[in-house]
Design an enzyme around this catalytic site. Sequence first.
Site, mmCIF file in Angstrom:
data_model
loop_
_atom_site.group_PDB
_atom_site.id
_atom_site.type_symbol
_atom_site.label_atom_id
_atom_site.label_comp_id
_atom_site.label_asym_id
_atom_site.label_seq_id
_atom_site.Cartn_x
_atom_site.Cartn_y
_atom_site.Cartn_z
ATOM 1 N N LYS A 1 0.808 -1.230 0.000
ATOM 2 C CA LYS A 1 0.000 0.000 0.000
ATOM 3 C C LYS A 1 0.840 1.278 0.000
ATOM 4 O O LYS A 1 0.385 2.326 -0.456
ATOM 5 C CB LYS A 1 -0.950 0.009 1.196
ATOM 6 C CG LYS A 1 -2.118 -0.960 1.027
ATOM 7 C CD LYS A 1 -3.080 -0.843 2.193
ATOM 8 C CE LYS A 1 -4.387 -1.535 1.867
ATOM 9 N NZ LYS A 1 -5.436 -1.219 2.838
ATOM 10 N N ASP B 1 -10.268 2.949 1.783
ATOM 11 C CA ASP B 1 -10.537 2.276 3.062
ATOM 12 C C ASP B 1 -11.322 3.181 4.019
ATOM 13 O O ASP B 1 -12.204 2.720 4.747
ATOM 14 C CB ASP B 1 -9.221 1.862 3.728
ATOM 15 C CG ASP B 1 -8.561 0.693 3.021
ATOM 16 O OD1 ASP B 1 -9.272 -0.233 2.588
ATOM 17 O OD2 ASP B 1 -7.322 0.697 2.896
ATOM 18 N N ALA C 1 -4.251 -0.519 9.012
ATOM 19 C CA ALA C 1 -5.670 -0.262 8.729
ATOM 20 C C ALA C 1 -6.128 1.058 9.354
ATOM 21 O O ALA C 1 -6.880 1.820 8.741
ATOM 22 C CB ALA C 1 -6.522 -1.420 9.241
HETATM 23 P P1 NAP Z 1 -1.150 -4.386 11.294
HETATM 24 O O1 NAP Z 1 -0.632 -3.273 10.493
HETATM 25 O O2 NAP Z 1 -0.355 -5.638 11.439
HETATM 26 O O3 NAP Z 1 -1.447 -3.802 12.767
HETATM 27 C C1 NAP Z 1 -1.813 -4.659 13.813
HETATM 28 C C2 NAP Z 1 -2.345 -3.861 14.981
HETATM 29 O O4 NAP Z 1 -2.770 -4.787 15.983
HETATM 30 C C3 NAP Z 1 -1.315 -2.944 15.636
HETATM 31 O O5 NAP Z 1 -1.991 -1.842 16.188
HETATM 32 C C4 NAP Z 1 -0.744 -3.856 16.726
HETATM 33 O O6 NAP Z 1 -0.175 -3.159 17.810
HETATM 34 C C5 NAP Z 1 -2.006 -4.553 17.192
HETATM 35 N N1 NAP Z 1 -1.726 -5.826 17.831
HETATM 36 C C6 NAP Z 1 -1.410 -6.995 17.214
HETATM 37 N N2 NAP Z 1 -1.218 -7.966 18.143
HETATM 38 C C7 NAP Z 1 -1.402 -7.373 19.354
HETATM 39 C C8 NAP Z 1 -1.376 -7.850 20.696
HETATM 40 N N3 NAP Z 1 -1.102 -9.127 20.980
HETATM 41 N N4 NAP Z 1 -1.632 -6.969 21.692
HETATM 42 C C9 NAP Z 1 -1.920 -5.686 21.421
HETATM 43 N N5 NAP Z 1 -1.979 -5.171 20.167
HETATM 44 C C10 NAP Z 1 -1.732 -6.012 19.158
HETATM 45 O O7 NAP Z 1 -2.573 -4.862 10.765
HETATM 46 P P2 NAP Z 1 -3.617 -3.987 9.946
HETATM 47 O O8 NAP Z 1 -3.325 -4.068 8.515
HETATM 48 O O9 NAP Z 1 -3.712 -2.653 10.601
HETATM 49 O O10 NAP Z 1 -4.970 -4.796 10.181
HETATM 50 C C11 NAP Z 1 -5.630 -4.741 11.431
HETATM 51 C C12 NAP Z 1 -6.937 -5.525 11.346
HETATM 52 O O11 NAP Z 1 -7.854 -4.872 10.476
HETATM 53 C C13 NAP Z 1 -6.734 -6.919 10.776
HETATM 54 O O12 NAP Z 1 -7.521 -7.788 11.544
HETATM 55 C C14 NAP Z 1 -7.279 -6.836 9.373
HETATM 56 O O13 NAP Z 1 -7.828 -8.059 8.942
HETATM 57 C C15 NAP Z 1 -8.382 -5.798 9.549
HETATM 58 N N6 NAP Z 1 -8.708 -5.076 8.306
HETATM 59 C C16 NAP Z 1 -9.982 -5.127 7.864
HETATM 60 C C17 NAP Z 1 -10.337 -4.430 6.736
HETATM 61 C C18 NAP Z 1 -11.771 -4.473 6.271
HETATM 62 O O14 NAP Z 1 -12.028 -4.032 5.134
HETATM 63 N N7 NAP Z 1 -12.701 -4.941 7.065
HETATM 64 C C19 NAP Z 1 -9.381 -3.687 6.045
HETATM 65 C C20 NAP Z 1 -8.069 -3.648 6.526
HETATM 66 C C21 NAP Z 1 -7.755 -4.368 7.659
HETATM 67 P P3 NAP Z 1 1.405 -2.789 17.814
HETATM 68 O O15 NAP Z 1 1.534 -1.586 16.922
HETATM 69 O O16 NAP Z 1 1.709 -2.499 19.230
HETATM 70 O O17 NAP Z 1 2.125 -3.993 17.261
#
Ligand code: NAP
Length: 282
Positions: A67, A103, A132
């Site tokens: 992205k 998004d 996200a």
């Molecule tokens: P990402 O960039 O990997 O970010 C993950 C996030 O989760 C970070 O804020 C991370 O915190 C936190 N996290 C992960 N494990 C954790 C834990 N054990 N304890 C506390 N915090 C934790 O992922 P992303 O791309 O943002 O995606 C996030 C979610 O949104 C995913 O589930 C994805 O499937 C969903 N999503 C949905 C859509 C939709 O259209 N519905 C679109 C995009 C994404 P840290 O920064 O501290 O690591």
Amino acid sequence: MAKQKYGLFGWPVKHSVSPPMQEAGFQAVGIDASYELFEVPPEGLADKVAELKEEGYRGWNITVPHKTAMMDLVDEIEPTAALAKSVNTVVNNDGYLSAYSTDGYGLEMSVKRSFGVGLAGNHFLFWGTGGAAKATAGYFAGQGARRITLVNRTVAKAEALAEIINQVAPDCDVKVLGTDQTDALKGLLEDVAVLIQSTSIGLHADDPLSLPEELLVPGLQIVDMIYRPNKLTEIAHERGCKLANGRDMLLYQGVRSFEIWTGIPEGPADAMGRALDKALYG
Ligand code: NAP
């Protein structure tokens, strides 16, 4: 008219539900089009984009991890997406590539359809500030959100996102908190229009609850970006919260991409939604 070609960049990407969703849209409006998956590693991105340009692809979506890198390969970028450093849609107008992020619009539609809440003048709390949240929180601020609270385990990441939001919308009041600041968070909840669960906790069936149970106060409106049932789905309902999952966000980011490519406003959302539901939930 020649067949139009579209696709999705990701790595990995083979489990994506975008092909049936977008193909249902094209079919609904009578456009002869294909939508392929391009599973390309970061080092192969530039060559593949050049190839698609050469072959006259009309447009494409972009998901993780491309992205930000896609931005270097296009001719223009929508301003909010440029500040957030996240694009998910490219349209190819005779070799001139324009990039957008849809998004934020997808999440906006989710909040509106689920709770009747508009962005202007409201307070949104993002629980998780990974990719996200980065792709959506700036859009919310740009559309007039009064306050955005960013909560993350790694506070430095939330602070970096707060800086982006300040550039997009200097009038938006941005607060940053750590996930362990439960008392301060409880004090904010009454003012929060919608809490957005934007961590990746809940993607796996045995994941724990993504936020402290005591924050799940009755009546709290939550959008969980994850589109399958998880611990939050179960406990939020038990505690009297109102919960929407990530299905509408996924659908409407796709609907807006469709609109950018075809010029058809609102897109064929019903047909796309039916195909999406079949792909997600069987
Ligand atoms: P990402 O960039 O990997 O970010 C993950 C996030 O989760 C970070 O804020 C991370 O915190 C936190 N996290 C992960 N494990 C954790 C834990 N054990 N304890 C506390 N915090 C934790 O992922 P992303 O791309 O943002 O995606 C996030 C979610 O949104 C995913 O589930 C994805 O499937 C969903 N999503 C949905 C859509 C939709 O259209 N519905 C679109 C995009 C994404 P840290 O920064 O501290 O690591």
